[in-house]
Design an enzyme around this catalytic site. Structure first.
Site, PDB file in Angstrom:
ATOM      1  N   ASN A 154     -40.274  17.990   6.288  1.00  0.00           N
ATOM      2  CA  ASN A 154     -40.996  16.718   6.391  1.00  0.00           C
ATOM      3  C   ASN A 154     -40.009  15.691   6.930  1.00  0.00           C
ATOM      4  O   ASN A 154     -39.150  15.214   6.195  1.00  0.00           O
ATOM      5  CB  ASN A 154     -41.526  16.322   5.000  1.00  0.00           C
ATOM      6  CG  ASN A 154     -42.155  14.938   5.012  1.00  0.00           C
ATOM      7  OD1 ASN A 154     -42.397  14.349   6.072  1.00  0.00           O
ATOM      8  ND2 ASN A 154     -42.428  14.413   3.819  1.00  0.00           N
TER       9      ASN A 154
ATOM     10  N   GLY B 170     -34.994  12.101  -2.324  1.00  0.00           N
ATOM     11  CA  GLY B 170     -33.974  11.311  -1.643  1.00  0.00           C
ATOM     12  C   GLY B 170     -32.885  10.772  -2.545  1.00  0.00           C
ATOM     13  O   GLY B 170     -32.107   9.908  -2.146  1.00  0.00           O
TER      14      GLY B 170
HETATM   15  P1  13P Z   1     -35.804  14.779   0.134  1.00  0.00           P
HETATM   16  O1  13P Z   1     -35.634  16.235   0.463  1.00  0.00           O
HETATM   17  O2  13P Z   1     -35.171  13.860   1.142  1.00  0.00           O
HETATM   18  O3  13P Z   1     -35.456  14.465  -1.278  1.00  0.00           O
HETATM   19  O4  13P Z   1     -37.381  14.478   0.297  1.00  0.00           O
HETATM   20  C1  13P Z   1     -38.288  15.324  -0.330  1.00  0.00           C
HETATM   21  C2  13P Z   1     -39.629  15.001   0.168  1.00  0.00           C
HETATM   22  O5  13P Z   1     -40.170  13.948  -0.120  1.00  0.00           O
HETATM   23  C3  13P Z   1     -40.273  15.971   1.049  1.00  0.00           C
HETATM   24  O6  13P Z   1     -41.618  15.672   1.246  1.00  0.00           O
END
Ligand code: 13P
Length: 252
Positions: free
Chosen positions: A10, A174
């Site tokens: 994503n 994140g």
């Molecule tokens: P991260 O891998 O950046 O933590 O994001 C996860 C996410 O929201 C994927 O849809």
């Protein structure tokens, strides 16, 4: 029914023509060389790059997806993109109900369900995202929150070919923080048992459940080894070829 591992990148609101296409081409090259990929890979770039990324990954086996879709197939909805439009660009997937859309755009379970049903009607597979916020986990409400979101967001007609569920704890997105493997296992077991009650055991056993939230090359193997985890929905780490490829290779 054996569930094939799925790893989805994503990209969120990231990527311009140059870096996005370089990333897509590099992954396509690795995928074409691998041949025997036991995992399935999908890329969900921003809408602006879907067509170009589609060209870059042609004949690689990598699937394409959108990050959202409107519940209606067409009409006066400025700025929105419909599920049939994604299908028209050869997308296989549409992410719906991501926590960033729930937070940024006030999306409710009912709207997410409508979007998921629009995805199915267009012949796409909906990746339905659910997950608790930090305060909800701290209050011991994780399972209740996840269950409510799941049952409220699941499309009518959910089946292994049409629906994937992604468990993404909001506080893990994140942040570099992840739940323990026991915590991930507990939530995935709950999701599977709720799916069994709602859809029957056979259907529930075939639906893939992804984990998302700070998945990296360094923790992917451990997370994907958790019972009931069928792959990952990856944000930040999906923007780096080596990281994302290593995550894919960590699939069972
Ligand atoms: P991260 O891998 O950046 O933590 O994001 C996860 C996410 O929201 C994927 O849809």
């Amino acid at each position: 029914m054996a569930r094939r591992s799925l790893v989805v990148g994503n990209w969120k609101m990231n990527g311009f023509k140059a870096d996005g296409l370089a990333l897509a081409r590099a992954l396509a090259g690795r995928m074409r060389h691998r041949g025997d990929a036991r995992f399935e890979m999908a890329l969900c770039p921003p809408f602006t790059l879907i067509a170009a990324v589609g060209d870059a990954i042609a004949n690689s086996g990598i699937a394409l997806g959108g990050q959202d879709c409107h519940p209606k197939p067409k009409g006066a909805h400025t700025g929105d993109v419909s599920a049939p439009m994604l299908k028209d660009l050869d997308c296989r997937f549409a992410i719906v109900g991501h926590s960033e859309r729930r937070a940024d755009h006030g999306e409710t379970d009912a709207l997410v369900k409508a979007k998921a049903e629009a995805a199915l009607a267009a012949g796409l597979t909906a990746i339905v995202c659910i997950g608790e916020r930090e305060a909800e986990r701290d209050a011991g409400r994780t399972l209740q929150v996840v269950k409510t979101q799941l049952l409220g967001s699941l499309p009518k007609g959910a089946a292994p070919a049409t629906t994937v569920v992604a468990y993404e704890p909001v506080w893990a997105i994140g942040t570099g923080r992840t739940p323990t493997t026991a915590e991930i296992g507990e939530v995935h077991a709950l999701i599977r048992s709720e799916l069994a009650q709602a859809l029957g055991k056979t259907t529930a056993e075939g639906i893939r459940l992804l984990y998302g939230g700070s998945v990296k090359a360094s923790n992917a193997k451990e997370i994907f080894a958790v019972d009931g985890v069928d792959g990952g929905l990856v944000g930040g780490a999906s923007l780096d070829v080596d990281e994302f490829w290593a995550i894919a290779e960590a699939c069972r």
